[in-house]
Scaffold this motif. Sequence first.
Motif, PDB file in Angstrom:
ATOM      1  N   GLN A  21       6.019   2.106   7.651  1.00  0.00           N
ATOM      2  CA  GLN A  21       5.153   1.457   6.678  1.00  0.00           C
ATOM      3  C   GLN A  21       4.876   2.382   5.508  1.00  0.00           C
ATOM      4  O   GLN A  21       4.762   3.597   5.680  1.00  0.00           O
ATOM      5  CB  GLN A  21       3.841   1.029   7.332  1.00  0.00           C
ATOM      6  N   GLY A  22       4.770   1.803   4.332  1.00  0.00           N
ATOM      7  CA  GLY A  22       4.493   2.572   3.134  1.00  0.00           C
ATOM      8  C   GLY A  22       4.312   1.634   1.963  1.00  0.00           C
ATOM      9  O   GLY A  22       4.279   0.402   2.132  1.00  0.00           O
ATOM     10  N   ASN A  23       4.192   2.191   0.770  1.00  0.00           N
ATOM     11  CA  ASN A  23       4.119   1.312  -0.395  1.00  0.00           C
ATOM     12  C   ASN A  23       5.538   0.902  -0.792  1.00  0.00           C
ATOM     13  O   ASN A  23       6.526   1.470  -0.299  1.00  0.00           O
ATOM     14  CB  ASN A  23       3.348   1.975  -1.547  1.00  0.00           C
ATOM     15  N   PRO A  24       5.678  -0.108  -1.650  1.00  0.00           N
ATOM     16  CA  PRO A  24       7.020  -0.628  -1.955  1.00  0.00           C
ATOM     17  C   PRO A  24       8.011   0.420  -2.456  1.00  0.00           C
ATOM     18  O   PRO A  24       9.192   0.371  -2.121  1.00  0.00           O
ATOM     19  CB  PRO A  24       6.740  -1.695  -3.025  1.00  0.00           C
ATOM     20  N   THR A  25       7.543   1.373  -3.258  1.00  0.00           N
ATOM     21  CA  THR A  25       8.442   2.416  -3.737  1.00  0.00           C
ATOM     22  C   THR A  25       8.913   3.297  -2.587  1.00  0.00           C
ATOM     23  O   THR A  25      10.110   3.611  -2.466  1.00  0.00           O
ATOM     24  CB  THR A  25       7.747   3.278  -4.808  1.00  0.00           C
ATOM     25  N   GLN A  26       7.995   3.682  -1.733  1.00  0.00           N
ATOM     26  CA  GLN A  26       8.346   4.537  -0.595  1.00  0.00           C
ATOM     27  C   GLN A  26       9.350   3.862   0.331  1.00  0.00           C
ATOM     28  O   GLN A  26      10.321   4.489   0.766  1.00  0.00           O
ATOM     29  CB  GLN A  26       7.082   4.894   0.186  1.00  0.00           C
ATOM     30  N   ILE A  27       9.139   2.588   0.627  1.00  0.00           N
ATOM     31  CA  ILE A  27      10.032   1.932   1.577  1.00  0.00           C
ATOM     32  C   ILE A  27      11.409   1.671   0.965  1.00  0.00           C
ATOM     33  O   ILE A  27      12.428   1.696   1.663  1.00  0.00           O
ATOM     34  CB  ILE A  27       9.413   0.634   2.149  1.00  0.00           C
ATOM     35  N   GLU A  41       7.029  -6.004  -4.310  1.00  0.00           N
ATOM     36  CA  GLU A  41       7.306  -5.396  -5.604  1.00  0.00           C
ATOM     37  C   GLU A  41       8.076  -4.100  -5.434  1.00  0.00           C
ATOM     38  O   GLU A  41       8.195  -3.571  -4.334  1.00  0.00           O
ATOM     39  CB  GLU A  41       5.995  -5.127  -6.350  1.00  0.00           C
ATOM     40  N   ALA A  42       8.614  -3.621  -6.548  1.00  0.00           N
ATOM     41  CA  ALA A  42       9.293  -2.319  -6.656  1.00  0.00           C
ATOM     42  C   ALA A  42      10.736  -2.335  -6.166  1.00  0.00           C
ATOM     43  O   ALA A  42      11.546  -1.542  -6.632  1.00  0.00           O
ATOM     44  CB  ALA A  42       8.531  -1.213  -5.939  1.00  0.00           C
ATOM     45  N   ILE A  43      11.101  -3.223  -5.248  1.00  0.00           N
ATOM     46  CA  ILE A  43      12.491  -3.251  -4.794  1.00  0.00           C
ATOM     47  C   ILE A  43      13.435  -3.477  -5.980  1.00  0.00           C
ATOM     48  O   ILE A  43      14.508  -2.884  -6.057  1.00  0.00           O
ATOM     49  CB  ILE A  43      12.704  -4.350  -3.721  1.00  0.00           C
ATOM     50  N   GLU A  44      12.994  -4.336  -6.925  1.00  0.00           N
ATOM     51  CA  GLU A  44      13.873  -4.649  -8.059  1.00  0.00           C
ATOM     52  C   GLU A  44      14.105  -3.451  -8.962  1.00  0.00           C
ATOM     53  O   GLU A  44      15.007  -3.475  -9.814  1.00  0.00           O
ATOM     54  CB  GLU A  44      13.297  -5.813  -8.869  1.00  0.00           C
ATOM     55  N   LEU A  45      13.320  -2.385  -8.795  1.00  0.00           N
ATOM     56  CA  LEU A  45      13.481  -1.188  -9.619  1.00  0.00           C
ATOM     57  C   LEU A  45      14.602  -0.289  -9.119  1.00  0.00           C
ATOM     58  O   LEU A  45      14.976   0.658  -9.800  1.00  0.00           O
ATOM     59  CB  LEU A  45      12.167  -0.402  -9.650  1.00  0.00           C
ATOM     60  N   PHE A  46      15.143  -0.590  -7.951  1.00  0.00           N
ATOM     61  CA  PHE A  46      16.158   0.269  -7.342  1.00  0.00           C
ATOM     62  C   PHE A  46      17.525  -0.397  -7.459  1.00  0.00           C
ATOM     63  O   PHE A  46      17.836  -1.347  -6.736  1.00  0.00           O
ATOM     64  CB  PHE A  46      15.813   0.533  -5.875  1.00  0.00           C
ATOM     65  N   LEU A  63      17.520  -0.553  14.848  1.00  0.00           N
ATOM     66  CA  LEU A  63      17.261  -1.241  13.584  1.00  0.00           C
ATOM     67  C   LEU A  63      15.966  -0.672  13.031  1.00  0.00           C
ATOM     68  O   LEU A  63      14.904  -0.762  13.676  1.00  0.00           O
ATOM     69  CB  LEU A  63      17.127  -2.750  13.796  1.00  0.00           C
ATOM     70  N   THR A  64      16.049  -0.060  11.856  1.00  0.00           N
ATOM     71  CA  THR A  64      14.874   0.530  11.223  1.00  0.00           C
ATOM     72  C   THR A  64      14.486  -0.298  10.010  1.00  0.00           C
ATOM     73  O   THR A  64      15.287  -0.493   9.093  1.00  0.00           O
ATOM     74  CB  THR A  64      15.144   1.986  10.803  1.00  0.00           C
ATOM     75  N   ILE A  65      13.262  -0.795  10.026  1.00  0.00           N
ATOM     76  CA  ILE A  65      12.740  -1.646   8.956  1.00  0.00           C
ATOM     77  C   ILE A  65      11.634  -0.892   8.232  1.00  0.00           C
ATOM     78  O   ILE A  65      10.685  -0.408   8.855  1.00  0.00           O
ATOM     79  CB  ILE A  65      12.178  -2.965   9.521  1.00  0.00           C
ATOM     80  N   ALA A  66      11.747  -0.788   6.931  1.00  0.00           N
ATOM     81  CA  ALA A  66      10.697  -0.190   6.109  1.00  0.00           C
ATOM     82  C   ALA A  66       9.950  -1.324   5.410  1.00  0.00           C
ATOM     83  O   ALA A  66      10.567  -2.162   4.751  1.00  0.00           O
ATOM     84  CB  ALA A  66      11.304   0.763   5.080  1.00  0.00           C
ATOM     85  N   THR A  67       8.642  -1.353   5.566  1.00  0.00           N
ATOM     86  CA  THR A  67       7.888  -2.485   5.025  1.00  0.00           C
ATOM     87  C   THR A  67       6.447  -2.092   4.738  1.00  0.00           C
ATOM     88  O   THR A  67       6.012  -0.978   5.048  1.00  0.00           O
ATOM     89  CB  THR A  67       7.943  -3.686   6.001  1.00  0.00           C
ATOM     90  N   THR A  68       5.708  -3.006   4.133  1.00  0.00           N
ATOM     91  CA  THR A  68       4.299  -2.775   3.845  1.00  0.00           C
ATOM     92  C   THR A  68       3.447  -3.244   5.020  1.00  0.00           C
ATOM     93  O   THR A  68       3.917  -3.964   5.899  1.00  0.00           O
ATOM     94  CB  THR A  68       3.867  -3.548   2.587  1.00  0.00           C
ATOM     95  N   ILE A 116     -14.868  -6.231  -7.144  1.00  0.00           N
ATOM     96  CA  ILE A 116     -13.643  -6.712  -6.498  1.00  0.00           C
ATOM     97  C   ILE A 116     -13.037  -5.620  -5.622  1.00  0.00           C
ATOM     98  O   ILE A 116     -12.968  -4.446  -6.004  1.00  0.00           O
ATOM     99  CB  ILE A 116     -12.627  -7.185  -7.554  1.00  0.00           C
ATOM    100  N   ILE A 117     -12.593  -6.038  -4.443  1.00  0.00           N
ATOM    101  CA  ILE A 117     -11.864  -5.155  -3.520  1.00  0.00           C
ATOM    102  C   ILE A 117     -10.483  -5.768  -3.334  1.00  0.00           C
ATOM    103  O   ILE A 117     -10.358  -6.934  -2.967  1.00  0.00           O
ATOM    104  CB  ILE A 117     -12.577  -5.066  -2.158  1.00  0.00           C
ATOM    105  N   THR A 118      -9.449  -4.997  -3.597  1.00  0.00           N
ATOM    106  CA  THR A 118      -8.100  -5.561  -3.482  1.00  0.00           C
ATOM    107  C   THR A 118      -7.085  -4.464  -3.165  1.00  0.00           C
ATOM    108  O   THR A 118      -7.449  -3.330  -2.851  1.00  0.00           O
ATOM    109  CB  THR A 118      -7.715  -6.330  -4.758  1.00  0.00           C
ATOM    110  N   TYR A 119      -5.819  -4.832  -3.267  1.00  0.00           N
ATOM    111  CA  TYR A 119      -4.754  -3.900  -2.905  1.00  0.00           C
ATOM    112  C   TYR A 119      -4.649  -2.747  -3.895  1.00  0.00           C
ATOM    113  O   TYR A 119      -4.959  -2.881  -5.078  1.00  0.00           O
ATOM    114  CB  TYR A 119      -3.414  -4.630  -2.848  1.00  0.00           C
ATOM    115  N   ASP A 120      -4.150  -1.640  -3.400  1.00  0.00           N
ATOM    116  CA  ASP A 120      -3.840  -0.488  -4.233  1.00  0.00           C
ATOM    117  C   ASP A 120      -2.827  -0.891  -5.305  1.00  0.00           C
ATOM    118  O   ASP A 120      -2.053  -1.821  -5.120  1.00  0.00           O
ATOM    119  CB  ASP A 120      -3.274   0.635  -3.354  1.00  0.00           C
ATOM    120  N   PHE A 121      -2.826  -0.175  -6.416  1.00  0.00           N
ATOM    121  CA  PHE A 121      -1.962  -0.524  -7.545  1.00  0.00           C
ATOM    122  C   PHE A 121      -0.491  -0.612  -7.165  1.00  0.00           C
ATOM    123  O   PHE A 121       0.269  -1.373  -7.744  1.00  0.00           O
ATOM    124  CB  PHE A 121      -2.139   0.486  -8.687  1.00  0.00           C
ATOM    125  N   ALA A 122      -0.056   0.183  -6.186  1.00  0.00           N
ATOM    126  CA  ALA A 122       1.367   0.218  -5.812  1.00  0.00           C
ATOM    127  C   ALA A 122       1.763  -0.930  -4.892  1.00  0.00           C
ATOM    128  O   ALA A 122       2.929  -1.078  -4.565  1.00  0.00           O
ATOM    129  CB  ALA A 122       1.689   1.547  -5.130  1.00  0.00           C
TER     130      ALA A 122
END
Length: 308
Positions: free
Chosen positions: A128-134, A150-155, A95-100, A194-200
């Motif tokens: 692991q990767g950003n939402p587009t990559q996974i 995020e990004a899953i809905e774009l696919f 079972l391969t899971i792609a996630t953040t 402010i320190i926060t998550y990358d844009f992706a």
Amino acid sequence: MKLQQLRYLCEVANQGLNLSKAAEILHTSQPGISKQIRLLENELGVDIFVRNGKRVVETTPPGRAILEIAERMLRDAKNLKQVGQEFANEASGSLTIATTHTQARYALPAAIKHFTARYPNVKLVLHQGNPTQISELVTSGVADIAIATEAIELFAELVMLPCYQWNRCIVVPPRHPLLKLQKLTLEALAEYPIITYDFAFTGRSKINQAFEAKGLTPNVVLTAIDADVIKTYVELGLGVGILAQMAFEPKRDRHLRSIDASHLFEPSTTRIGISRNGYLRGYVYDFIEMFAPHLDHAAVTAAMKERS
């Protein structure tokens, strides 16, 4: 027409039309790939690629349509093998899971622990990767499921299954001025680096939208893909952190303080993405239900049928 020809064709496309790279990955020769693709073109009566001498330089319009069908046929062939494997041995496989990072570090451990106890013979792989990559890992067949915000809905190739909603908190060092406020505001937050998550990543758009709605421009001095990195630099005094509430652990993060920010930002929804054309083995359904109990076998099957 042979499946081998379709594999050659798709691998050439995957390698940016580089026949040498495709041959290396497929453990065959470049002339062998060229010959098989030529045979396929002759059988179909169209050119799949535009050539300049011996070099493949472009995919033709009919070639693009053929590639799409070939990829689907290869996925279906893989699904047929998986059906056989499941009935031959229902409790082993992979079972391969792609996630953040946030999901892998804070949301998935309980489900993974439960799953490995029930299926000790199933190899579990986390990418692991950003939402587009996974999401791309699932659409390409490398991963079985994607878990992201995020990004899953774009696919369009993915069926999206909502799992849970979450919001954010602000992390600061002890005795920070923001801790003295009776109610945190965006205006007060915008006064600090402010320190926060990358844009992706992980709901970043919700943060941007909240500030824009107030006509504010946050001073984002550092972004990261990893909540633990954000907390590290907050501890060093580089700024205040905005991260997922689940990523703050009072027992571990003793040198930081958390301020609830759910009233400042819209909640985000974490989703599971699965391929519309994929075949899920029984234990994949079980894992999904372990992670999101409302997504039982019947619910997942119904969602896939609705969107097929």
